[in-house]
Design a protein around this motif. Structure first.
Motif, PDB file in Angstrom:
ATOM      1  N   ALA A   1      42.716 -28.351 -13.986  1.00 37.89           N
ATOM      2  CA  ALA A   1      43.705 -28.508 -12.913  1.00 37.89           C
ATOM      3  C   ALA A   1      43.843 -27.210 -12.120  1.00 37.89           C
ATOM      4  CB  ALA A   1      45.051 -28.867 -13.544  1.00 37.89           C
ATOM      5  N   PRO A   2      44.398 -27.316 -10.900  1.00 35.06           N
ATOM      6  CA  PRO A   2      44.674 -26.096 -10.136  1.00 35.06           C
ATOM      7  C   PRO A   2      45.543 -25.144 -10.949  1.00 35.06           C
ATOM      8  CG  PRO A   2      44.974 -28.038  -8.764  1.00 35.06           C
ATOM      9  CD  PRO A   2      44.739 -28.542 -10.163  1.00 35.06           C
ATOM     10  N   GLY A   3      45.272 -23.846 -10.815  1.00 35.45           N
ATOM     11  CA  GLY A   3      46.023 -22.831 -11.548  1.00 35.45           C
ATOM     12  C   GLY A   3      45.345 -22.397 -12.839  1.00 35.45           C
ATOM     13  N   THR A   4      44.324 -23.173 -13.284  1.00 39.27           N
ATOM     14  CA  THR A   4      43.624 -22.810 -14.532  1.00 39.27           C
ATOM     15  C   THR A   4      42.739 -21.584 -14.288  1.00 39.27           C
ATOM     16  OG1 THR A   4      43.530 -25.163 -15.072  1.00 39.27           O
ATOM     17  CG2 THR A   4      42.151 -23.691 -16.394  1.00 39.27           C
ATOM     18  N   ARG A   5      42.842 -20.629 -15.190  1.00 44.74           N
ATOM     19  CA  ARG A   5      41.971 -19.433 -15.118  1.00 44.74           C
ATOM     20  C   ARG A   5      40.651 -19.805 -15.768  1.00 44.74           C
ATOM     21  NH1 ARG A   5      43.175 -15.176 -17.746  1.00 44.74           N
ATOM     22  NH2 ARG A   5      43.780 -13.567 -16.283  1.00 44.74           N
TER      23      ARG A   5
ATOM     24  N   ALA B   1      34.465 -22.517 -18.084  1.00 45.68           N
ATOM     25  CA  ALA B   1      35.296 -22.585 -19.296  1.00 45.68           C
ATOM     26  C   ALA B   1      36.645 -21.970 -18.993  1.00 45.68           C
ATOM     27  CB  ALA B   1      34.634 -21.833 -20.446  1.00 45.68           C
ATOM     28  N   PRO B   2      37.730 -22.599 -19.479  1.00 42.93           N
ATOM     29  CA  PRO B   2      39.071 -22.043 -19.271  1.00 42.93           C
ATOM     30  C   PRO B   2      39.246 -20.741 -20.042  1.00 42.93           C
ATOM     31  CG  PRO B   2      39.170 -24.350 -19.966  1.00 42.93           C
ATOM     32  CD  PRO B   2      37.763 -23.906 -20.167  1.00 42.93           C
ATOM     33  N   LEU B   3      40.143 -19.905 -19.536  1.00 39.62           N
ATOM     34  CA  LEU B   3      40.404 -18.597 -20.153  1.00 39.62           C
ATOM     35  C   LEU B   3      41.835 -18.549 -20.677  1.00 39.62           C
ATOM     36  CD1 LEU B   3      39.022 -16.301 -17.286  1.00 39.62           C
ATOM     37  CD2 LEU B   3      37.790 -17.138 -19.304  1.00 39.62           C
ATOM     38  N   PRO B   4      42.038 -17.803 -21.761  1.00 42.20           N
ATOM     39  CA  PRO B   4      43.414 -17.548 -22.194  1.00 42.20           C
ATOM     40  C   PRO B   4      44.157 -16.734 -21.128  1.00 42.20           C
ATOM     41  CG  PRO B   4      41.816 -16.694 -23.798  1.00 42.20           C
ATOM     42  CD  PRO B   4      41.040 -17.145 -22.610  1.00 42.20           C
ATOM     43  N   ALA B   5      45.499 -16.839 -21.160  1.00 42.11           N
ATOM     44  CA  ALA B   5      46.311 -16.209 -20.112  1.00 42.11           C
ATOM     45  C   ALA B   5      46.118 -14.700 -20.044  1.00 42.11           C
ATOM     46  CB  ALA B   5      47.784 -16.524 -20.366  1.00 42.11           C
TER      47      ALA B   5
ATOM     48  N   VAL C   1      23.442   2.316 -16.140  1.00 40.17           N
ATOM     49  CA  VAL C   1      24.555   1.569 -16.752  1.00 40.17           C
ATOM     50  C   VAL C   1      24.181   1.186 -18.176  1.00 40.17           C
ATOM     51  CG1 VAL C   1      25.967  -0.512 -16.584  1.00 40.17           C
ATOM     52  CG2 VAL C   1      25.143   0.585 -14.502  1.00 40.17           C
ATOM     53  N   ARG C   2      25.143   1.287 -19.077  1.00 44.54           N
ATOM     54  CA  ARG C   2      24.979   0.702 -20.406  1.00 44.54           C
ATOM     55  C   ARG C   2      25.882  -0.512 -20.456  1.00 44.54           C
ATOM     56  NH1 ARG C   2      25.989   5.524 -24.408  1.00 44.54           N
ATOM     57  NH2 ARG C   2      27.017   6.267 -22.540  1.00 44.54           N
ATOM     58  N   GLY C   3      25.312  -1.680 -20.697  1.00 45.41           N
ATOM     59  CA  GLY C   3      26.122  -2.896 -20.723  1.00 45.41           C
ATOM     60  C   GLY C   3      26.181  -3.545 -19.354  1.00 45.41           C
ATOM     61  N   LYS C   4      27.362  -4.088 -19.024  1.00 46.53           N
ATOM     62  CA  LYS C   4      27.494  -4.919 -17.832  1.00 46.53           C
ATOM     63  C   LYS C   4      28.148  -4.206 -16.655  1.00 46.53           C
ATOM     64  CE  LYS C   4      26.972  -8.693 -17.322  1.00 46.53           C
ATOM     65  NZ  LYS C   4      25.782  -9.226 -16.608  1.00 46.53           N
ATOM     66  N   VAL C   5      27.765  -4.638 -15.460  1.00 48.30           N
ATOM     67  CA  VAL C   5      28.406  -4.202 -14.217  1.00 48.30           C
ATOM     68  C   VAL C   5      29.410  -5.280 -13.798  1.00 48.30           C
ATOM     69  CG1 VAL C   5      28.036  -3.910 -11.741  1.00 48.30           C
ATOM     70  CG2 VAL C   5      26.479  -2.826 -13.373  1.00 48.30           C
ATOM     71  N   VAL C   6      30.646  -4.859 -13.554  1.00 47.55           N
ATOM     72  CA  VAL C   6      31.688  -5.799 -13.121  1.00 47.55           C
ATOM     73  C   VAL C   6      32.314  -5.306 -11.824  1.00 47.55           C
ATOM     74  CG1 VAL C   6      34.033  -6.581 -13.685  1.00 47.55           C
ATOM     75  CG2 VAL C   6      32.219  -6.790 -15.377  1.00 47.55           C
ATOM     76  N   LEU C   7      32.532  -6.240 -10.899  1.00 52.52           N
ATOM     77  CA  LEU C   7      33.153  -5.915  -9.614  1.00 52.52           C
ATOM     78  C   LEU C   7      34.405  -6.774  -9.440  1.00 52.52           C
ATOM     79  CD1 LEU C   7      29.792  -5.963  -7.705  1.00 52.52           C
ATOM     80  CD2 LEU C   7      31.230  -3.950  -7.918  1.00 52.52           C
ATOM     81  N   ASP C   8      35.492  -6.120  -9.069  1.00 51.51           N
ATOM     82  CA  ASP C   8      36.759  -6.825  -8.889  1.00 51.51           C
ATOM     83  C   ASP C   8      36.961  -7.185  -7.425  1.00 51.51           C
ATOM     84  OD1 ASP C   8      38.006  -6.563 -11.607  1.00 51.51           O
ATOM     85  OD2 ASP C   8      37.646  -4.444 -11.169  1.00 51.51           O
ATOM     86  N   LEU C   9      37.368  -8.442  -7.198  1.00 45.62           N
ATOM     87  CA  LEU C   9      37.774  -8.821  -5.844  1.00 45.62           C
ATOM     88  C   LEU C   9      39.250  -8.547  -5.674  1.00 45.62           C
ATOM     89  CD1 LEU C   9      35.099 -10.477  -6.378  1.00 45.62           C
ATOM     90  CD2 LEU C   9      35.937 -12.040  -4.626  1.00 45.62           C
ATOM     91  N   GLN C  10      39.957  -8.749  -6.769  1.00 48.22           N
ATOM     92  CA  GLN C  10      41.402  -8.598  -6.755  1.00 48.22           C
ATOM     93  C   GLN C  10      41.789  -8.464  -8.204  1.00 48.22           C
ATOM     94  OE1 GLN C  10      43.255 -11.960  -4.769  1.00 48.22           O
ATOM     95  NE2 GLN C  10      45.071 -11.647  -5.967  1.00 48.22           N
ATOM     96  N   ARG C  11      42.488  -7.400  -8.546  1.00 44.71           N
ATOM     97  CA  ARG C  11      42.778  -7.170  -9.961  1.00 44.71           C
ATOM     98  C   ARG C  11      44.213  -7.521 -10.276  1.00 44.71           C
ATOM     99  NH1 ARG C  11      39.967  -1.931 -12.906  1.00 44.71           N
ATOM    100  NH2 ARG C  11      40.528  -2.725 -14.941  1.00 44.71           N
ATOM    101  N   ASP C  12      44.427  -8.165 -11.442  1.00 38.63           N
ATOM    102  CA  ASP C  12      45.804  -8.440 -11.872  1.00 38.63           C
ATOM    103  C   ASP C  12      46.528  -7.140 -12.140  1.00 38.63           C
ATOM    104  OD1 ASP C  12      45.547 -11.110 -11.714  1.00 38.63           O
ATOM    105  OD2 ASP C  12      45.142 -11.442 -13.823  1.00 38.63           O
ATOM    106  N   GLU C  13      47.807  -7.113 -11.831  1.00 35.27           N
ATOM    107  CA  GLU C  13      48.588  -5.894 -12.148  1.00 35.27           C
ATOM    108  C   GLU C  13      48.846  -5.831 -13.642  1.00 35.27           C
ATOM    109  OE1 GLU C  13      49.031  -3.546  -9.965  1.00 35.27           O
ATOM    110  OE2 GLU C  13      48.006  -4.813  -8.531  1.00 35.27           O
TER     111      GLU C  13
END
Ligand SMILES: NC(=O)c1ccc[n+]([C@@H]2O[C@H](COP(=O)([O-])OP(=O)(O)OC[C@H]3O[C@@H](n4cnc5c(N)ncnc54)[C@H](OP(=O)(O)O)[C@@H]3O)[C@@H](O)[C@H]2O)c1
Length: 309
Positions: A76-80, A102-106, A297-309
């Motif tokens: 549903a809408p709102g699911t992470r 896959a859904p994510l925990p909050a 880089v060791r491991g993964k590269v991650v890019l944020d579009l918008q980060r949670d506070e």
């Protein structure tokens, strides 16, 4: 219109930041507002083989469902969620099949979740192709990389004695903590054979690693990050007694949802570390691509579009 990373042969690393039309989901697709994406070596290295100028590429994205699939499938809408696919991830909105998320925990970080799809599912499925590894020796080459880091952890969790091979001193510092029993530079220090090899390097590394496969064992060729061909002397192999396999592995195009859900659960339990080695804003995409392709880089590269506070 929405912002996206767009294929542009004149852009740095073949990309430019710009505006494109929003995606139109099919009946079976959810529309996801993307919060974080991850980069994979393959999608950057072969960008122009896989896409035309103007395309929005990208395999991995995590975010929030803003419109559910019209056919009623999926969340549903709102699911992470974290999402997989072969294009369209590097944008503010992604249309994704309900079976590819896959859904994510909050409390799960979107960046960590975005690191899972291509690299994590590849490592999981490649490991599965070895069958049971309980109490068996498994070699992971390219262990400092995205796929390699997941492979080390998942193989250990599956009960293997994991040997992690890296390209130089200092590249494998965290791998013992992640479950590697031994960390070796190259393969010169290897003596005992392996039930399974998970190889992401190819070239001379694959050739050498195959020498250490036990009778009845398998080398899974996941990738060819060295971009070099491998030479195997099959006559010599017959003289050795044969019975060793090489599997040319491909992760497969669809049905990521259940495997993604398993990886999400492991991360949320603190049993899997996505190994984020580079993180920044998505407007720094070219810097991120440089770092990954220049092997900084060791491991993964991650890019944020918008980060949670
Ligand atoms: N078969 C499939 O379906 C599938 C799916 C996903 C990925 N892949 C493949 O898996 C491979 C790894 O992907 P990834 O996302 O994990 O990439 P990555 O994060 O860039 O990791 C690449 C690894 O390879 C090592 N490496 C690169 N060139 C090397 C060389 N010449 N000699 C020794 N080590 C070398 C790097 O070591 P250092 O940087 O520490 O030196 C790093 O550990 C790629 O070839 C990719 O195409 C295949």
């Amino acid at each position: 219109m929405m912002n996206a990373l767009i294929v542009d042969p004149n852009g740095r690393r073949g990309l430019r930041f710009g505006e494109v039309a929003e995606p139109t989901p099919t009946a079976g697709q959810a529309l996801v507002e993307v919060r974080a994406i991850s980069f994979n070596w393959g999608e950057l290295s072969f960008l122009h083989h896989m896409h035309r100028p103007g395309d929005v590429p990208g395999w991995d994205a995590a975010g929030v469902v803003v419109r559910a699939a019209a056919d009623g499938s999926g969340p549903a809408p709102g699911t992470r969620v974290t999402t997989a696919g072969w294009n369209g991830a590097w944008a503010e909105l992604r249309a994704v099949d309900a079976g590819e998320l896959a859904p994510l925990p909050a409390d799960m970080d979107f960046g960590a979740a975005s690191a899972l799809p291509a690299a994590g599912v590849t490592a999981l499925r490649a490991l599965r192709s070895l069958g049971s590894v309980v109490g068996r020796r498994v070699l992971v080459t390219g262990a400092s990389g995205g796929v390699g880091g997941f492979a080390v952890q998942l193989a250990r969790r599956a009960g293997a004695h994991v040997v992690a091979s890296v390209s130089g001193e200092g590249r494998g510092e965290t791998l013992r903590k992640l479950g590697a029993r031994e960390v070796v530079v190259g393969l010169d220090a290897v003596v005992e054979p392996f039930h399974g090899v998970l190889d992401t390097i190819g070239g001379a590394v694959l050739t050498r690693a195959f020498q250490f496969v036990a009778p009845g064992g398998t080398l899974v060729s996941i990738g060819n990050a060295s971009l070099q061909p491998s030479t195997i002397d099959f006559e010599q192999e017959r003289a050795r007694g044969g019975g060793r396999r090489i599997e040319v592995f491909t992760v497969g195009g669809a049905g990521y949802g259940p495997d993604l859900a398993d990886l999400v659960e492991l991360v949320s339990l603190g049993e899997l570390d996505p190994q984020i080695g580079w993180r920044g804003d998505w407007r720094q995409a070219a810097d991120a691509a440089d770092a990954l392709l220049e092997r900084r880089v060791r491991g993964k590269v991650v890019l944020d579009l918008q980060r949670d506070e």
